[in-house]
Design a protein around this motif. Structure first.
Motif, PDB file in Angstrom:
ATOM      1  N   PHE A 105      57.779 -33.720  37.680  1.00 38.38           N
ATOM      2  CA  PHE A 105      58.933 -32.875  37.982  1.00 38.38           C
ATOM      3  C   PHE A 105      58.615 -31.399  37.762  1.00 38.38           C
ATOM      4  CE2 PHE A 105      62.736 -30.618  36.513  1.00 38.38           C
ATOM      5  CZ  PHE A 105      63.575 -30.807  37.602  1.00 38.38           C
ATOM      6  N   ALA A 106      57.840 -31.073  36.708  1.00 37.49           N
ATOM      7  CA  ALA A 106      57.633 -29.678  36.313  1.00 37.49           C
ATOM      8  C   ALA A 106      56.537 -28.973  37.104  1.00 37.49           C
ATOM      9  CB  ALA A 106      57.314 -29.607  34.815  1.00 37.49           C
ATOM     10  N   VAL A 107      55.451 -29.689  37.439  1.00 36.52           N
ATOM     11  CA  VAL A 107      54.291 -29.053  38.087  1.00 36.52           C
ATOM     12  C   VAL A 107      54.651 -28.381  39.421  1.00 36.52           C
ATOM     13  CG1 VAL A 107      52.062 -29.511  39.186  1.00 36.52           C
ATOM     14  CG2 VAL A 107      52.543 -30.427  36.919  1.00 36.52           C
ATOM     15  N   TRP A 109      57.401 -27.034  40.409  1.00 32.00           N
ATOM     16  CA  TRP A 109      58.158 -25.802  40.143  1.00 32.00           C
ATOM     17  C   TRP A 109      57.220 -24.672  39.730  1.00 32.00           C
ATOM     18  CZ3 TRP A 109      63.330 -25.194  41.036  1.00 32.00           C
ATOM     19  CH2 TRP A 109      64.084 -26.346  41.233  1.00 32.00           C
ATOM     20  N   THR A 110      56.260 -24.976  38.864  1.00 35.99           N
ATOM     21  CA  THR A 110      55.331 -23.940  38.399  1.00 35.99           C
ATOM     22  C   THR A 110      54.415 -23.459  39.517  1.00 35.99           C
ATOM     23  OG1 THR A 110      55.341 -24.673  36.091  1.00 35.99           O
ATOM     24  CG2 THR A 110      53.382 -23.503  36.853  1.00 35.99           C
ATOM     25  N   ILE A 111      53.854 -24.385  40.288  1.00 37.97           N
ATOM     26  CA  ILE A 111      52.946 -24.004  41.371  1.00 37.97           C
ATOM     27  C   ILE A 111      53.676 -23.153  42.417  1.00 37.97           C
ATOM     28  CG2 ILE A 111      51.592 -24.894  43.311  1.00 37.97           C
ATOM     29  CD1 ILE A 111      50.800 -27.237  41.556  1.00 37.97           C
ATOM     30  N   CYS A 112      54.871 -23.581  42.812  1.00 32.94           N
ATOM     31  CA  CYS A 112      55.631 -22.850  43.840  1.00 32.94           C
ATOM     32  C   CYS A 112      56.104 -21.488  43.348  1.00 32.94           C
ATOM     33  CB  CYS A 112      56.829 -23.681  44.293  1.00 32.94           C
ATOM     34  SG  CYS A 112      56.380 -25.165  45.201  1.00 32.94           S
ATOM     35  N   LEU A 113      56.216 -21.312  42.042  1.00 31.17           N
ATOM     36  CA  LEU A 113      56.623 -20.016  41.502  1.00 31.17           C
ATOM     37  C   LEU A 113      55.429 -19.096  41.294  1.00 31.17           C
ATOM     38  CD1 LEU A 113      58.660 -18.039  40.140  1.00 31.17           C
ATOM     39  CD2 LEU A 113      58.174 -19.246  37.997  1.00 31.17           C
ATOM     40  N   GLN A 114      54.404 -19.594  40.618  1.00 27.09           N
ATOM     41  CA  GLN A 114      53.355 -18.713  40.122  1.00 27.09           C
ATOM     42  C   GLN A 114      52.344 -18.284  41.166  1.00 27.09           C
ATOM     43  OE1 GLN A 114      51.525 -19.713  36.456  1.00 27.09           O
ATOM     44  NE2 GLN A 114      53.390 -20.459  35.511  1.00 27.09           N
ATOM     45  N   LEU A 283      56.285 -25.757  33.841  1.00 27.24           N
ATOM     46  CA  LEU A 283      55.435 -26.168  32.724  1.00 27.24           C
ATOM     47  C   LEU A 283      55.666 -25.325  31.479  1.00 27.24           C
ATOM     48  CD1 LEU A 283      52.074 -26.837  34.619  1.00 27.24           C
ATOM     49  CD2 LEU A 283      53.633 -28.524  33.652  1.00 27.24           C
ATOM     50  N   GLY A 284      56.026 -24.048  31.645  1.00 28.24           N
ATOM     51  CA  GLY A 284      56.266 -23.202  30.483  1.00 28.24           C
ATOM     52  C   GLY A 284      57.396 -23.719  29.619  1.00 28.24           C
ATOM     53  N   THR A 285      58.504 -24.087  30.245  1.00 29.55           N
ATOM     54  CA  THR A 285      59.644 -24.619  29.506  1.00 29.55           C
ATOM     55  C   THR A 285      59.311 -25.961  28.880  1.00 29.55           C
ATOM     56  OG1 THR A 285      61.139 -23.502  31.046  1.00 29.55           O
ATOM     57  CG2 THR A 285      62.079 -25.260  29.700  1.00 29.55           C
ATOM     58  N   ILE A 286      58.604 -26.823  29.621  1.00 27.95           N
ATOM     59  CA  ILE A 286      58.207 -28.135  29.093  1.00 27.95           C
ATOM     60  C   ILE A 286      57.273 -27.964  27.893  1.00 27.95           C
ATOM     61  CG2 ILE A 286      56.898 -30.225  29.616  1.00 27.95           C
ATOM     62  CD1 ILE A 286      59.639 -30.194  30.850  1.00 27.95           C
ATOM     63  N   LEU A 287      56.345 -27.013  27.991  1.00 24.91           N
ATOM     64  CA  LEU A 287      55.411 -26.765  26.889  1.00 24.91           C
ATOM     65  C   LEU A 287      56.147 -26.303  25.645  1.00 24.91           C
ATOM     66  CD1 LEU A 287      52.488 -26.566  25.880  1.00 24.91           C
ATOM     67  CD2 LEU A 287      52.403 -24.255  26.830  1.00 24.91           C
ATOM     68  N   MET A 288      57.102 -25.418  25.797  1.00 26.96           N
ATOM     69  CA  MET A 288      57.877 -24.940  24.658  1.00 26.96           C
ATOM     70  C   MET A 288      58.646 -26.085  23.997  1.00 26.96           C
ATOM     71  SD  MET A 288      58.838 -22.577  22.624  1.00 26.96           S
ATOM     72  CE  MET A 288      58.181 -21.107  23.421  1.00 26.96           C
ATOM     73  N   GLN A 289      59.252 -26.944  24.791  1.00 27.09           N
ATOM     74  CA  GLN A 289      59.974 -28.085  24.245  1.00 27.09           C
ATOM     75  C   GLN A 289      59.037 -29.012  23.472  1.00 27.09           C
ATOM     76  OE1 GLN A 289      61.901 -29.942  27.583  1.00 27.09           O
ATOM     77  NE2 GLN A 289      63.384 -28.277  27.861  1.00 27.09           N
ATOM     78  N   GLY A 290      57.862 -29.245  24.029  1.00 28.82           N
ATOM     79  CA  GLY A 290      56.899 -30.108  23.351  1.00 28.82           C
ATOM     80  C   GLY A 290      56.428 -29.544  22.028  1.00 28.82           C
ATOM     81  N   ILE A 291      56.205 -28.217  21.965  1.00 30.64           N
ATOM     82  CA  ILE A 291      55.755 -27.582  20.722  1.00 30.64           C
ATOM     83  C   ILE A 291      56.848 -27.654  19.655  1.00 30.64           C
ATOM     84  CG2 ILE A 291      55.110 -25.374  19.677  1.00 30.64           C
ATOM     85  CD1 ILE A 291      53.720 -24.682  22.323  1.00 30.64           C
ATOM     86  N   LEU A 292      58.076 -27.359  20.043  1.00 25.94           N
ATOM     87  CA  LEU A 292      59.179 -27.367  19.075  1.00 25.94           C
ATOM     88  C   LEU A 292      59.455 -28.761  18.525  1.00 25.94           C
ATOM     89  CD1 LEU A 292      61.703 -24.927  20.832  1.00 25.94           C
ATOM     90  CD2 LEU A 292      60.195 -24.444  18.903  1.00 25.94           C
ATOM     91  N   ARG A 293      59.130 -29.801  19.309  1.00 25.56           N
ATOM     92  CA  ARG A 293      59.426 -31.170  18.889  1.00 25.56           C
ATOM     93  C   ARG A 293      58.186 -31.940  18.444  1.00 25.56           C
ATOM     94  NH1 ARG A 293      63.388 -32.613  24.063  1.00 25.56           N
ATOM     95  NH2 ARG A 293      64.951 -30.990  23.649  1.00 25.56           N
ATOM     96  N   SER A 294      57.061 -31.234  18.263  1.00 22.75           N
ATOM     97  CA  SER A 294      55.798 -31.869  17.829  1.00 22.75           C
ATOM     98  C   SER A 294      55.428 -33.042  18.730  1.00 22.75           C
ATOM     99  CB  SER A 294      55.910 -32.340  16.371  1.00 22.75           C
ATOM    100  OG  SER A 294      56.148 -31.269  15.496  1.00 22.75           O
ATOM    101  N   ASP A 295      55.595 -32.852  20.030  1.00 19.24           N
ATOM    102  CA  ASP A 295      55.317 -33.909  21.005  1.00 19.24           C
ATOM    103  C   ASP A 295      53.862 -33.794  21.448  1.00 19.24           C
ATOM    104  OD1 ASP A 295      55.292 -35.726  23.076  1.00 19.24           O
ATOM    105  OD2 ASP A 295      57.307 -35.231  23.760  1.00 19.24           O
ATOM    106  N   ALA A 301      49.095 -32.869  27.460  1.00 16.38           N
ATOM    107  CA  ALA A 301      49.055 -33.043  28.915  1.00 16.38           C
ATOM    108  C   ALA A 301      49.417 -31.745  29.638  1.00 16.38           C
ATOM    109  CB  ALA A 301      50.008 -34.163  29.337  1.00 16.38           C
ATOM    110  N   THR A 302      50.406 -31.017  29.126  1.00 18.38           N
ATOM    111  CA  THR A 302      50.842 -29.772  29.771  1.00 18.38           C
ATOM    112  C   THR A 302      49.743 -28.720  29.729  1.00 18.38           C
ATOM    113  OG1 THR A 302      53.126 -30.232  29.105  1.00 18.38           O
ATOM    114  CG2 THR A 302      52.620 -28.000  29.820  1.00 18.38           C
ATOM    115  N   THR A 303      49.137 -28.522  28.562  1.00 20.09           N
ATOM    116  CA  THR A 303      48.063 -27.528  28.452  1.00 20.09           C
ATOM    117  C   THR A 303      46.855 -27.929  29.285  1.00 20.09           C
ATOM    118  OG1 THR A 303      47.358 -28.620  26.395  1.00 20.09           O
ATOM    119  CG2 THR A 303      48.761 -26.673  26.189  1.00 20.09           C
ATOM    120  N   LEU A 304      46.594 -29.242  29.375  1.00 21.60           N
ATOM    121  CA  LEU A 304      45.471 -29.691  30.198  1.00 21.60           C
ATOM    122  C   LEU A 304      45.731 -29.418  31.675  1.00 21.60           C
ATOM    123  CD1 LEU A 304      42.723 -31.076  30.304  1.00 21.60           C
ATOM    124  CD2 LEU A 304      43.911 -33.272  30.481  1.00 21.60           C
ATOM    125  N   ILE A 305      46.950 -29.662  32.130  1.00 15.68           N
ATOM    126  CA  ILE A 305      47.300 -29.399  33.526  1.00 15.68           C
ATOM    127  C   ILE A 305      47.193 -27.899  33.819  1.00 15.68           C
ATOM    128  CG2 ILE A 305      49.194 -29.392  35.192  1.00 15.68           C
ATOM    129  CD1 ILE A 305      47.937 -32.095  34.858  1.00 15.68           C
TER     130      ILE A 305
END
Length: 334
Positions: A105-107, A109-114, A283-295, A301-305
């Motif tokens: 879902f996130a990838v 959005w990031t590709i089409c924006l950045q 991916l930026g928003t997903i990464l932030m959520q993962g960091i805050l929740r120790s996921d 996976a997000t940083t690798l992508i």
């Protein structure tokens, strides 16, 4: 083609070496974050549970499922094996949702924006820089200080400025999100218009930041080429100025392509910050959520992508550069 073969072979080798290092770092770094993700899950699922033995049993079951009870080396082997199968694991914070479903879902959005924003900023910046070097006078006096000022603004700063001016004060743009919350994703014209409206501020915040640095670089390279000996000799021989300028700007563009390859990683990291500020569903928003929740799985996976996106973009630019610059082949043959 022999010279090009050596050049491409080296680029491919370094691509895979860098990718291997990225995989190792993406496994280790998230696990250095403080906090126990299994405990975080238990705090949400075991609300109101008073049986300590049952809580312990559930904790151990989750630890076995996520592999956090295994030695780090065994976890890494499992991690690499799952990667080869396209399996990023189960999200800790959105259990039992697979990480791959979240990224699907996130990838886009990031590709089409950045990438459109980065490329457009690069093109506009180079055109303005070339005009500043060729026209000079008042145009250059305005462009240079403006470019220096804009290039010094961090990505999050530009995002906050646009958000404050156009969304909060003028109220002509949405504050955040990828589309209106009352809409359901579909292919209707209403949904598409909502996406376009929410797209504008994040898009232009990235474009404006990219323009400044590219304009300064192109201006400097164009001035250098315009004063080169071959330009003076060509004018002395009576060659048309339009023909000379075409070669001048072609030569000046070569370092700019290298500069784009070197800066694309920085641009993407800045764009991720813009996504977070605008609550854009990338991916930026997903990464932030993962960091805050120790996921761990989600962060890894997000940083690798993100790393893979940067590596592929730089690799493609290196290949293009090898074809358009004959000096690459000459350097490999020597």
């Amino acid at each position: 083609m022999r010279g090009y073969g050596r050049y491409f072979g080296k680029k491919i080798l370094w691509f895979f070496i860098t990718l291997a290092a990225a995989i190792i770092l993406n496994f280790i770094l998230p696990r250095l974050m403080p906090g126990d993700p299994v405990t975080s899950i238990m705090s949400r699922l075991a609300v109101g549970m008073t049986d300590a033995d049952m809580t312990r049993v559930i904790y151990e079951r989750f630890a076995r499922e996520f592999g956090t009870d295994k030695p780090m080396t065994e976890q890494f082997v499992i991690y690499v094996r799952n990667l080869l199968q396209g399996n990023f694991g189960i999200s800790f914070s959105m259990y039992p949702r697979p990480v791959s479903d979240i990224l699907k879902f996130a990838v886009p959005w990031t590709i089409c924006l950045q990438f459109p924003a980065i490329i457009l900023g690069w093109v506009i910046g180079n055109v303005l820089g070339a005009l500043a070097a060729y026209v000079r006078k008042g145009f250059d006096k305005v462009l240079l200080p403006t470019s220096l000022f804009v290039s010094g603004i961090p990505a999050f700063g530009m995002a906050v400025i646009l958000l404050t001016v156009f969304a909060i004060n003028l109220k002509i743009a949405p504050i955040g999100g990828g589309y209106s919350r009352e809409l359901f994703p579909d292919y209707s014209w209403t949904f598409i218009k909502s996406i376009i409206r929410h797209y504008q501020l994040p898009f232009w915040s990235i474009v404006i930041i990219a323009i400044g640095g590219q304009a300064i670089g192109m201006r400097s390279m164009s001035i250098y080429e315009l004063n080169a000996d071959y330009v003076k000799y060509s004018r002395f021989m009576g060659i048309k100025d339009s023909t000379i300028v075409r070669y001048v700007f072609r030569n000046a563009m070569l370092p700019q392509i290298t500069g784009l390859a070197l800066s694309i990683g920085t641009m993407i990291s800045g764009a991720l910050v813009a996504e977070i500020i605008f609550s854009y569903p990338g991916l930026g928003t997903i990464l932030m959520q993962g960091i805050l929740r120790s996921d761990y799985p989600l962060v890894s996976a997000t940083t690798l992508i993100i790393t893979l996106m940067v590596l592929v973009a730089v690799f493609i630019l290196d290949i293009i550069y090898g074809f358009i610059d004959p000096r690459v082949k000459a350097a490999q043959i020597e």
